[in-house]
Design an enzyme around this catalytic site. Structure first.
Site, mmCIF file in Angstrom:
data_model
loop_
_atom_site.group_PDB
_atom_site.id
_atom_site.type_symbol
_atom_site.label_atom_id
_atom_site.label_comp_id
_atom_site.label_asym_id
_atom_site.label_seq_id
_atom_site.Cartn_x
_atom_site.Cartn_y
_atom_site.Cartn_z
ATOM 1 C CB SER A 220 0.860 -52.960 26.441
ATOM 2 O OG SER A 220 1.147 -52.722 25.077
ATOM 3 C CE LYS A 224 6.956 -53.832 24.546
ATOM 4 N NZ LYS A 224 6.480 -55.041 23.913
ATOM 5 C CD GLN A 262 6.591 -54.205 18.276
ATOM 6 O OE1 GLN A 262 6.244 -54.582 19.394
ATOM 7 N NE2 GLN A 262 6.887 -52.940 18.007
ATOM 8 C CD1 TRP A 314 2.063 -55.235 18.357
ATOM 9 C CD2 TRP A 314 2.582 -55.625 16.229
ATOM 10 N NE1 TRP A 314 3.001 -54.291 17.982
ATOM 11 C CE2 TRP A 314 3.341 -54.516 16.681
ATOM 12 C CE3 TRP A 314 2.752 -56.059 14.901
ATOM 13 C CZ2 TRP A 314 4.245 -53.841 15.852
ATOM 14 C CZ3 TRP A 314 3.649 -55.393 14.086
ATOM 15 C CH2 TRP A 314 4.378 -54.297 14.566
ATOM 16 C CG HIS A 351 -3.500 -54.660 24.090
ATOM 17 N ND1 HIS A 351 -2.762 -55.671 24.677
ATOM 18 C CD2 HIS A 351 -2.634 -53.613 23.957
ATOM 19 C CE1 HIS A 351 -1.529 -55.265 24.869
ATOM 20 N NE2 HIS A 351 -1.424 -54.016 24.456
#
Length: 518
Positions: A220, A224, A262, A314, A351
């Protein structure tokens, strides 16, 4: 967990210089291209397509594998200037300690100092151990990492760059050194903190952890971070971002057109992850002179395993698959096509779950890139739920670069057929091959008339079997295999192309494919 601290660290270790071992793809320094002269034009033309990663700032194209070192330096400068903000070089003083349970880091620069720490969880054995930095405690399955023989370094990036702060008053160890108004975003700050951990591991002498066998993972927002850490420090041998979403691996240009993903404005505004300069691009990603497929290229040819979740809109997994497919072209050009893997074809939609589908390629990646045994997985499993089409996003072709490949050898072949009588399409195949397997990318091109539906037939040699395909339906896995278009790529305008791909075991196809329209 990490905490910014004011305590003094004693007993600074001696720095041990190292050089790359034969077959090792990680560099012995943080930024191998720091000496490359980089002069970027004042402005670059906007383009809805992905920028050509092989076109240098002076307009010429990369022609040799050795050119990539300085081309990467140009991409890094673009990424810092437009996406992440500057990641400063090593500060004037980095000291700390490594024990069997933790790492301490103290940094001093320009009269300012900060300190933080990380925990260490060792696998069974005597060591010294390779290690994977797990960002924020969420990433690839830590039990599988330890079972493969690697230690886990638990890194809390929020001690280095804190979330929940305004862009004008950023907090954490990085901003204690470089100022709370720094335009550098959290992802680059987190990458800086990980690099300082690596500095201390290097200084420790390698009695517990091996500085030449380090990986990074995160999920998540921490995915990144893992993506940025691997891109900006070439001492990382294996990068494994999980479900990184917008501001992670997915291409910026694709996110606006991907339903439910997103938005860039949301990713920019949710937290100061991206550099302040990215704010001018949230509504116009076509104006970006760089995209994430080139950040994948910053990691090449080192190990990269991208894991994505197609069940959560998303997370922008379709745009992620495009980044991986385009980035794989860079790996292919560098002769290391098996060193990048991508897997979004998963059943579980939770997730950041530890998925059974990822365990084998995860451990194989650790064995290849950290333990230096076995072969790279070289696997692409793109979910049909979120399959991107690279042909929609590029108007450049992958060059054949001079200089021989290093390890393992990879070959590229292309075969093309003229349109069969009565039909109006052609098919060409580009093959990425390694010992025991290959990935094939097939380009279907319409002739002088539009194509509304197509079929490509390909004869596979004995012993070859297809294990996975994307952007096409297929009948059979061995012998003569027929591929047909899926719903979104059957219509091709005159002279235009679409692409699909498949992965197989054994040898690649030797005879040309046939293409028929209708």
């Amino acid at each position: 967990m990490l905490a910014v601290a004011a305590l003094a660290i004693t007993g600074a270790a001696t720095v041990v210089a190292r050089t790359a071992e034969p077959g090792a793809l990680a560099a012995p320094v943080e930024d191998d291209g720091a000496d490359c002269p980089v002069t970027l034009p004042g402005s670059l033309p906007a383009t809805a397509k992905l920028p050509d990663p092989f076109r240098k700032a002076d307009g010429t194209r990369v022609s040799a594998k050795s050119d990539w070192r300085c081309r990467r330096a140009e991409i890094r400068e673009l990424a810092e200037r437009h996406v992440y903000g500057e990641k400063p070089a090593k500060p004037s003083s980095v000291t700390g300690t490594v024990s069997r349970t933790g790492i301490t880091v103290t940094v001093s620069h320009n009269g300012r100092s900060a300190a933080f720490s990380a925990s260490v969880d060792l696998p069974s054995g005597t060591g010294p151990f390779p290690a994977v930095i797990v960002v924020g405690g969420f990433g690839a399955d830590t039990a599988a990492i330890k079972a493969a023989g690697a230690a886990v370094i638990s890194y809390d990036p929020l001690a280095v760059g804190r979330e929940g702060t305004p862009r004008t008053n950023k907090q954490g160890a990085f901003y204690s050194i470089y100022g709370s108004s720094s335009s550098t975003g959290l992802l680059a700050a987190w990458a800086w903190g990980a690099s300082r951990i690596i500095d201390v591991v290097e200084q420790s002498g390698g009695t517990i952890l091996r500085a030449d066998a380090l990986g990074v993972t995160g999920c998540s927002r921490y995915g990144k971070g893992a993506f940025a850490i691997g891109a900006f420090d070439q001492r990382i041998a294996l990068t494994m971002p999980v479900e990184s979403g917008s501001a992670g691996a997915p291409i910026f240009r694709g996110i606006a057109g991907e339903s439910g993903a997103q938005p860039l404005s949301s990713a920019y505004g949710e937290q100061p992850w991206l550099g302040d300069a990215f704010g001018s691009h949230t509504g116009n990603p076509a104006g970006l002179p760089v995209d994430t497929h080139q950040v994948v290229g910053m990691i090449a040819p080192r190990g990269l395993f991208i894991m994505e979740n197609p069940h959560v809109d998303w997370l922008a997994a379709r745009s992620g698959s495009v980044a991986a497919l385009a980035g794989a072209e860079i790996y292919k050009a560098l002769g290391e096509g098996a060193n990048i893997s991508y897997w979004s074809d998963v059943q579980d939609g939770t997730h950041c779950a530890a998925r059974s589908e990822w365990r084998a390629p995860l451990q194989q990646s650790i064995q290849r890139f950290l333990l230096r045994t076995g072969a790279a997985p070289g696997v692409f499993r793109v979910s049909p739920r979120k399959a991107g089409n690279l042909a929609d996003w590029r108007d450049w072709q992958t060059p054949t670069l001079s200089d021989g490949p290093t390890t393992p050898p990879t070959t590229t072949t292309t075969t093309t057929t003229p349109p069969p009588v009565g039909d109006d399409c052609t098919a060409s195949v580009s093959v990425n091959q390694w010992t025991g397997g290959f990935v094939a990318t097939v380009r279907v091109t319409a002739g002088s008339s539009a194509v509304n539906g197509w079929t490509v037939e390909m004869a596979l040699p004995p012993g070859t079997s297809i294990t996975n395909a994307w952007n096409a339906n297929r009948s059979g896995n061995t012998g003569t295999v027929r591929f047909t278009n899926v719903g979104y790529n059957g219509a091709i305008a005159p002279g235009q192309s679409t692409e699909f791909g498949y992965q197989g075991t054994g040898g690649p196809p030797g005879s040309p494919p046939t293409c028929s329209a209708g």
